[in-house]
Design a protein around this motif. Structure first.
Motif, PDB file in Angstrom:
ATOM      1  N   VAL A  19       5.507   2.102  -5.820  1.00  0.00           N
ATOM      2  CA  VAL A  19       4.135   1.520  -5.253  1.00  0.00           C
ATOM      3  C   VAL A  19       4.323  -0.029  -5.474  1.00  0.00           C
ATOM      4  CG1 VAL A  19       1.719   1.331  -5.694  1.00  0.00           C
ATOM      5  CG2 VAL A  19       2.637   3.481  -5.588  1.00  0.00           C
ATOM      6  N   GLN A  20       4.951  -0.291  -6.581  1.00  0.00           N
ATOM      7  CA  GLN A  20       5.403  -1.887  -6.848  1.00  0.00           C
ATOM      8  C   GLN A  20       6.238  -2.112  -5.836  1.00  0.00           C
ATOM      9  OE1 GLN A  20       4.109  -3.530  -9.460  1.00  0.00           O
ATOM     10  NE2 GLN A  20       5.453  -5.428  -9.101  1.00  0.00           N
ATOM     11  N   ALA A  21       7.471  -1.687  -5.555  1.00  0.00           N
ATOM     12  CA  ALA A  21       8.327  -1.953  -4.327  1.00  0.00           C
ATOM     13  C   ALA A  21       7.520  -2.209  -3.131  1.00  0.00           C
ATOM     14  CB  ALA A  21       9.609  -1.163  -4.532  1.00  0.00           C
ATOM     15  N   TYR A  22       6.617  -1.385  -2.802  1.00  0.00           N
ATOM     16  CA  TYR A  22       5.991  -1.614  -1.735  1.00  0.00           C
ATOM     17  C   TYR A  22       5.105  -2.620  -1.566  1.00  0.00           C
ATOM     18  CZ  TYR A  22       2.414  -0.584   2.252  1.00  0.00           C
ATOM     19  OH  TYR A  22       1.704  -0.544   3.110  1.00  0.00           O
ATOM     20  N   ALA A  23       4.400  -2.856  -2.753  1.00  0.00           N
ATOM     21  CA  ALA A  23       3.616  -4.207  -2.793  1.00  0.00           C
ATOM     22  C   ALA A  23       4.178  -5.361  -2.725  1.00  0.00           C
ATOM     23  CB  ALA A  23       2.592  -3.857  -3.921  1.00  0.00           C
ATOM     24  N   MET A  24       5.367  -5.431  -3.550  1.00  0.00           N
ATOM     25  CA  MET A  24       6.241  -6.479  -3.753  1.00  0.00           C
ATOM     26  C   MET A  24       6.797  -6.908  -2.118  1.00  0.00           C
ATOM     27  SD  MET A  24       6.694  -7.914  -6.545  1.00  0.00           S
ATOM     28  CE  MET A  24       7.986  -9.006  -6.639  1.00  0.00           C
ATOM     29  N   ARG A  25       6.711  -6.106  -1.305  1.00  0.00           N
ATOM     30  CA  ARG A  25       7.313  -6.463   0.105  1.00  0.00           C
ATOM     31  C   ARG A  25       6.095  -7.031   1.016  1.00  0.00           C
ATOM     32  NH1 ARG A  25       9.245  -1.020   0.061  1.00  0.00           N
ATOM     33  NH2 ARG A  25       7.705  -0.500   1.719  1.00  0.00           N
ATOM     34  N   HIS A  26       4.757  -6.853   0.319  1.00  0.00           N
ATOM     35  CA  HIS A  26       3.812  -7.395   1.218  1.00  0.00           C
ATOM     36  C   HIS A  26       3.058  -8.694   0.699  1.00  0.00           C
ATOM     37  CE1 HIS A  26       4.199  -4.480   4.095  1.00  0.00           C
ATOM     38  NE2 HIS A  26       3.982  -3.664   3.167  1.00  0.00           N
ATOM     39  N   VAL A  27       3.233  -8.774  -0.879  1.00  0.00           N
ATOM     40  CA  VAL A  27       2.199  -9.819  -1.253  1.00  0.00           C
ATOM     41  C   VAL A  27       3.059 -10.283  -2.624  1.00  0.00           C
ATOM     42  CG1 VAL A  27       0.221  -8.813  -0.914  1.00  0.00           C
ATOM     43  CG2 VAL A  27       1.259  -8.243  -2.850  1.00  0.00           C
ATOM     44  N   ASP A  28       2.496 -11.343  -3.133  1.00  0.00           N
ATOM     45  CA  ASP A  28       3.409 -12.221  -4.155  1.00  0.00           C
ATOM     46  C   ASP A  28       3.271 -11.106  -5.540  1.00  0.00           C
ATOM     47  OD1 ASP A  28       1.073 -13.163  -6.234  1.00  0.00           O
ATOM     48  OD2 ASP A  28       0.348 -13.345  -4.308  1.00  0.00           O
ATOM     49  N   PRO A  29       4.273 -11.684  -6.583  1.00  0.00           N
ATOM     50  CA  PRO A  29       4.573 -10.612  -7.760  1.00  0.00           C
ATOM     51  C   PRO A  29       3.166 -10.222  -8.593  1.00  0.00           C
ATOM     52  CG  PRO A  29       6.197 -12.282  -7.494  1.00  0.00           C
ATOM     53  CD  PRO A  29       5.136 -12.668  -6.669  1.00  0.00           C
ATOM     54  N   ASP A  30       2.334 -11.256  -8.804  1.00  0.00           N
ATOM     55  CA  ASP A  30       1.052 -11.332  -9.524  1.00  0.00           C
ATOM     56  C   ASP A  30       0.049 -10.309  -8.551  1.00  0.00           C
ATOM     57  OD1 ASP A  30       2.078 -13.006 -11.423  1.00  0.00           O
ATOM     58  OD2 ASP A  30       1.056 -14.640 -10.584  1.00  0.00           O
ATOM     59  N   THR A  31      -0.039 -10.630  -7.382  1.00  0.00           N
ATOM     60  CA  THR A  31      -1.059  -9.826  -6.545  1.00  0.00           C
ATOM     61  C   THR A  31      -0.286  -8.226  -6.208  1.00  0.00           C
ATOM     62  OG1 THR A  31      -1.665 -11.690  -5.205  1.00  0.00           O
ATOM     63  CG2 THR A  31      -1.989  -9.499  -4.439  1.00  0.00           C
ATOM     64  N   ALA A  32       1.063  -8.082  -6.521  1.00  0.00           N
ATOM     65  CA  ALA A  32       1.543  -6.809  -6.457  1.00  0.00           C
ATOM     66  C   ALA A  32       1.156  -6.102  -7.706  1.00  0.00           C
ATOM     67  CB  ALA A  32       3.039  -6.981  -6.325  1.00  0.00           C
ATOM     68  N   ALA A  33       1.292  -6.826  -8.909  1.00  0.00           N
ATOM     69  CA  ALA A  33       0.957  -6.160  -9.957  1.00  0.00           C
ATOM     70  C   ALA A  33      -0.495  -5.570  -9.837  1.00  0.00           C
ATOM     71  CB  ALA A  33       1.342  -7.092 -11.182  1.00  0.00           C
ATOM     72  N   GLU A  34      -1.442  -6.513  -9.421  1.00  0.00           N
ATOM     73  CA  GLU A  34      -2.919  -6.038  -9.205  1.00  0.00           C
ATOM     74  C   GLU A  34      -2.926  -4.822  -8.370  1.00  0.00           C
ATOM     75  OE1 GLU A  34      -5.062  -9.595  -8.307  1.00  0.00           O
ATOM     76  OE2 GLU A  34      -4.506 -10.527 -10.113  1.00  0.00           O
ATOM     77  N   VAL A  35      -2.127  -4.975  -7.346  1.00  0.00           N
ATOM     78  CA  VAL A  35      -2.408  -3.854  -6.267  1.00  0.00           C
ATOM     79  C   VAL A  35      -1.951  -2.549  -6.867  1.00  0.00           C
ATOM     80  CG1 VAL A  35      -1.216  -2.857  -4.224  1.00  0.00           C
ATOM     81  CG2 VAL A  35      -1.901  -5.192  -4.295  1.00  0.00           C
ATOM     82  N   VAL A  36      -1.002  -2.449  -7.781  1.00  0.00           N
ATOM     83  CA  VAL A  36      -0.273  -1.236  -8.245  1.00  0.00           C
ATOM     84  C   VAL A  36      -1.454  -0.654  -9.555  1.00  0.00           C
ATOM     85  CG1 VAL A  36       1.334  -0.249 -10.046  1.00  0.00           C
ATOM     86  CG2 VAL A  36       2.109  -1.762  -8.316  1.00  0.00           C
ATOM     87  N   SER A  37      -2.046  -1.833 -10.136  1.00  0.00           N
ATOM     88  CA  SER A  37      -3.082  -1.531 -11.229  1.00  0.00           C
ATOM     89  C   SER A  37      -4.413  -0.620 -10.499  1.00  0.00           C
ATOM     90  CB  SER A  37      -3.501  -2.408 -11.833  1.00  0.00           C
ATOM     91  OG  SER A  37      -2.523  -3.130 -12.637  1.00  0.00           O
ATOM     92  N   GLU A  38      -4.591  -1.460  -9.394  1.00  0.00           N
ATOM     93  CA  GLU A  38      -5.821  -0.713  -8.514  1.00  0.00           C
ATOM     94  C   GLU A  38      -5.478   0.516  -7.855  1.00  0.00           C
ATOM     95  OE1 GLU A  38      -9.772  -1.117  -6.947  1.00  0.00           O
ATOM     96  OE2 GLU A  38      -8.791  -2.069  -8.534  1.00  0.00           O
ATOM     97  N   THR A  39      -4.468   0.714  -7.431  1.00  0.00           N
ATOM     98  CA  THR A  39      -3.935   1.731  -6.849  1.00  0.00           C
ATOM     99  C   THR A  39      -4.013   3.388  -7.891  1.00  0.00           C
ATOM    100  OG1 THR A  39      -2.482   0.919  -5.314  1.00  0.00           O
ATOM    101  CG2 THR A  39      -2.157   3.102  -5.453  1.00  0.00           C
ATOM    102  N   PHE A  40      -3.387   2.700  -8.977  1.00  0.00           N
ATOM    103  CA  PHE A  40      -3.663   3.934  -9.922  1.00  0.00           C
ATOM    104  C   PHE A  40      -5.041   4.178 -10.451  1.00  0.00           C
ATOM    105  CE2 PHE A  40       0.903   3.706  -9.314  1.00  0.00           C
ATOM    106  CZ  PHE A  40       1.334   5.050  -9.196  1.00  0.00           C
ATOM    107  N   LEU A  41      -5.684   2.963 -10.767  1.00  0.00           N
ATOM    108  CA  LEU A  41      -7.137   2.983 -10.920  1.00  0.00           C
ATOM    109  C   LEU A  41      -7.693   4.142 -10.070  1.00  0.00           C
ATOM    110  CD1 LEU A  41      -9.687   2.591 -12.931  1.00  0.00           C
ATOM    111  CD2 LEU A  41      -9.837   0.295 -11.397  1.00  0.00           C
ATOM    112  N   ILE A  42      -7.721   3.912  -8.626  1.00  0.00           N
ATOM    113  CA  ILE A  42      -8.257   4.766  -7.655  1.00  0.00           C
ATOM    114  C   ILE A  42      -7.712   6.235  -7.834  1.00  0.00           C
ATOM    115  CG2 ILE A  42      -8.328   5.013  -5.144  1.00  0.00           C
ATOM    116  CD1 ILE A  42      -8.376   1.993  -4.874  1.00  0.00           C
ATOM    117  N   ALA A  43      -6.420   6.179  -7.906  1.00  0.00           N
ATOM    118  CA  ALA A  43      -5.870   7.874  -8.133  1.00  0.00           C
ATOM    119  C   ALA A  43      -6.384   8.362  -9.280  1.00  0.00           C
ATOM    120  CB  ALA A  43      -4.438   7.553  -8.338  1.00  0.00           C
ATOM    121  N   TRP A  44      -6.882   7.722 -10.429  1.00  0.00           N
ATOM    122  CA  TRP A  44      -7.426   8.171 -11.455  1.00  0.00           C
ATOM    123  C   TRP A  44      -8.840   8.804 -11.152  1.00  0.00           C
ATOM    124  CZ3 TRP A  44      -7.179  10.577 -15.845  1.00  0.00           C
ATOM    125  CH2 TRP A  44      -8.316  10.701 -16.787  1.00  0.00           C
ATOM    126  N   ARG A  45      -9.346   7.992 -10.543  1.00  0.00           N
ATOM    127  CA  ARG A  45     -11.040   8.076 -10.079  1.00  0.00           C
ATOM    128  C   ARG A  45     -11.061   9.205  -8.966  1.00  0.00           C
ATOM    129  NH1 ARG A  45     -13.203   1.851  -9.349  1.00  0.00           N
ATOM    130  NH2 ARG A  45     -13.229   1.417 -11.547  1.00  0.00           N
TER     131      ARG A  45
END
Length: 187
Positions: A19-45
């Motif tokens: 998921v991190q690699a996917y996000a890095m192809r689309h956004v900057d590294p800081d935003t990619a880290a947020e995308v990964v966190s948000e993705t797994f938060l949604i997965a948890w919910r």
């Protein structure tokens, strides 16, 4: 450790880097880290909604999170542009704040000089937005009595705010200013 927590940990271990690699192809590294966190938060919910093959589902969540980030940035840029445009046409804040403070003080002094009934008439129509008939009902008087109170209140407030004006409200000043504080001319 519960089975839900174990499942989320297993998802994280197996798919977070992808998921991190996917996000890095689309956004900057800081935003990619947020995308990964948000993705797994949604997965948890929504752990019950995560299918047996979770990778496509996780990437859809990541894609949607990236789109939300783009929309947020676009709205922030549009807001900043609009604020900059407004700042170009408005007077400096210090001048505007001083003018507002002066007009506010004058208005408060003018309202204080009114009788309680006159002040109530003005506030019922201007502050509370009531029509004369509704305001008369609140004030406990007839509509015609209320309109007389309102007329007198407006005239006295205008005289307090514009002492240089004549009895008809016409300015005797060489350069009259339009004040927004008497916006109560019509019912």
């Amino acid at each position: 450790m519960s089975t839900d927590a174990e499942r989320l940990n297993a998802l994280w271990d197996a798919y977070a880097h992808r998921v991190q690699a996917y996000a890095m192809r689309h956004v900057d590294p800081d935003t990619a880290a947020e995308v990964v966190s948000e993705t797994f938060l949604i997965a948890w919910r929504r752990l019950a909604d995560v299918p047996g093959e979770p990778m496509p589902w996780l990437l859809v969540v990541a894609r949607n999170t990236i789109r939300n980030a783009y929309r947020s940035r676009y709205r922030a840029r549009a807001l900043a542009d609009e604020l900059a445009r407004i700042a170009d046409v408005l007077p400096p804040v210090a001048e505007a704040a001083e003018d507002v403070a002066l007009e506010r003080d004058a208005l408060l002094r003018g309202l204080a000089a009114l009788t309680p009934r006159e002040r109530e008439a003005l506030l019922l129509t201007s502050w509370d937005g009531l029509a004369a008939a509704d305001a008369a009902r609140v004030a406990g008087c007839s509509v015609s009595a209320f309109q007389v109170r309102l007329h007198r209140a407006r005239r006295r407030l205008r005289a307090a705010l514009h002492p240089d004006d004549d009895a008809d409200g016409r300015s005797r000043r060489a350069d009259p200013r339009a004040h927004a504080v008497i916006a109560w001319e019509g019912d």
